[in-house]
Scaffold this motif. Structure first.
Motif, short mmCIF file in Angstrom:
data_model
loop_
_atom_site.label_atom_id
_atom_site.label_comp_id
_atom_site.label_asym_id
_atom_site.label_seq_id
_atom_site.Cartn_x
_atom_site.Cartn_y
_atom_site.Cartn_z
N SER A 16 4.74 -3.79 -1.83
CA SER A 16 3.73 -4.37 -0.65
C SER A 16 4.36 -4.22 0.85
CB SER A 16 3.17 -5.62 -0.95
OG SER A 16 2.81 -6.30 0.06
N GLY A 37 -2.07 5.34 -1.54
CA GLY A 37 -3.60 5.83 -1.49
C GLY A 37 -3.75 7.12 -2.61
N ALA A 40 -3.96 5.36 -5.84
CA ALA A 40 -5.54 4.76 -6.16
C ALA A 40 -6.15 6.17 -6.48
CB ALA A 40 -5.92 4.09 -4.73
N HIS A 93 -0.07 -4.11 -6.81
CA HIS A 93 -0.62 -3.86 -5.30
C HIS A 93 -2.09 -4.13 -5.36
CE1 HIS A 93 -1.47 -2.10 -1.54
NE2 HIS A 93 -0.30 -2.41 -1.12
N LYS A 94 -2.63 -4.64 -4.58
CA LYS A 94 -4.19 -5.05 -4.29
C LYS A 94 -5.17 -3.78 -4.33
CE LYS A 94 -4.27 -5.99 0.80
NZ LYS A 94 -4.20 -4.35 0.99
N ASP A 95 -4.28 -2.57 -3.94
CA ASP A 95 -5.27 -1.48 -3.56
C ASP A 95 -5.23 -0.69 -4.98
OD1 ASP A 95 -5.80 -2.18 -1.04
OD2 ASP A 95 -4.24 -0.63 -0.06
#
Length: 193
Positions: A16, A37, A40, A93-95
């Motif tokens: 983060s 990214g 994800a 991590h939130k993503d």
């Protein structure tokens, strides 16, 4: 052959921008390489292919009772208050947030195989192929590759979803793993293969 995607140590203390390592060299590599990214995107591809996702996290009790006193890495974590289970720092991590049905593998050493539930999960689900990525390439990624290889799993690394504190460390780690794993990218990976 059934597969699993293991997301390795993508927790707030390490990746983060607001975490302790996010402001340092590792965080700079994570950001410049677009690791969040890309990871994800890889998670979404795995889910779309019906491949289970497992999140490996390093973490310790608040008193660090599981941390070895002989380890420079984990003594440093204790000194700086990192990797305390139940805190924001050990959350993914939130993503990259886990979903119901995903696997949570908490480890107290570098390798996700050592004294964890990982092997029981793999055997229970008839998994023979591990696709993995995360931070850092020189630690948990190498640990996963080598221990997975020695347990007769087919291991694939998503190279563009991995990072170390320096580009040189990352590249050296990738070179040393060539004999134990195959490498691909988040764009090219075929989770259904």
């Amino acid at each position: 052959m059934r597969s699993i995607y293991l997301v390795l140590d993508m927790e707030n203390d390490l990746v983060s921008a607001d975490g302790p390592n996010g402001k340092g060299p590792l965080g700079q590599q994570v950001q410049s390489r677009g690791i969040i990214g890309r990871t994800a995107k890889a998670i979404a591809k795995a889910r779309a292919a019906g491949v289970p996702v497992g999140y490996v996290r390093v973490g310790f009790s608040p008193d660090y009772r599981e941390a070895p006193s002989t380890s420079a890495i984990f003594n440093g974590a204790k000194q700086h208050g990192l990797f305390k289970l139940g805190t924001w720092g050990t959350e993914v991590h939130k993503d990259l947030a886990p979903q119901p049905g995903d696997f949570d593998i908490v480890k107290h050493r570098v390798s996700p195989f050592y004294a964890t539930n990982l092997e029981a999960i793999l055997r229970a689900h008839g998994i023979g192929r591990i696709v993995c990525s995360g931070v850092s390439t020189v630690a948990v990624v190498q640990g996963t590759v080598r221990d997975g290889h020695d347990r007769d799993y087919v291991v694939t690394v998503l190279e563009d979803c991995c990072a170390s504190a320096t580009a040189e460390d990352h590249e050296a780690a990738i070179r040393t793993m060539q004999r134990f794993a195959t490498f691909t990218t988040s764009d090219a990976v075929d989770f259904a293969a």
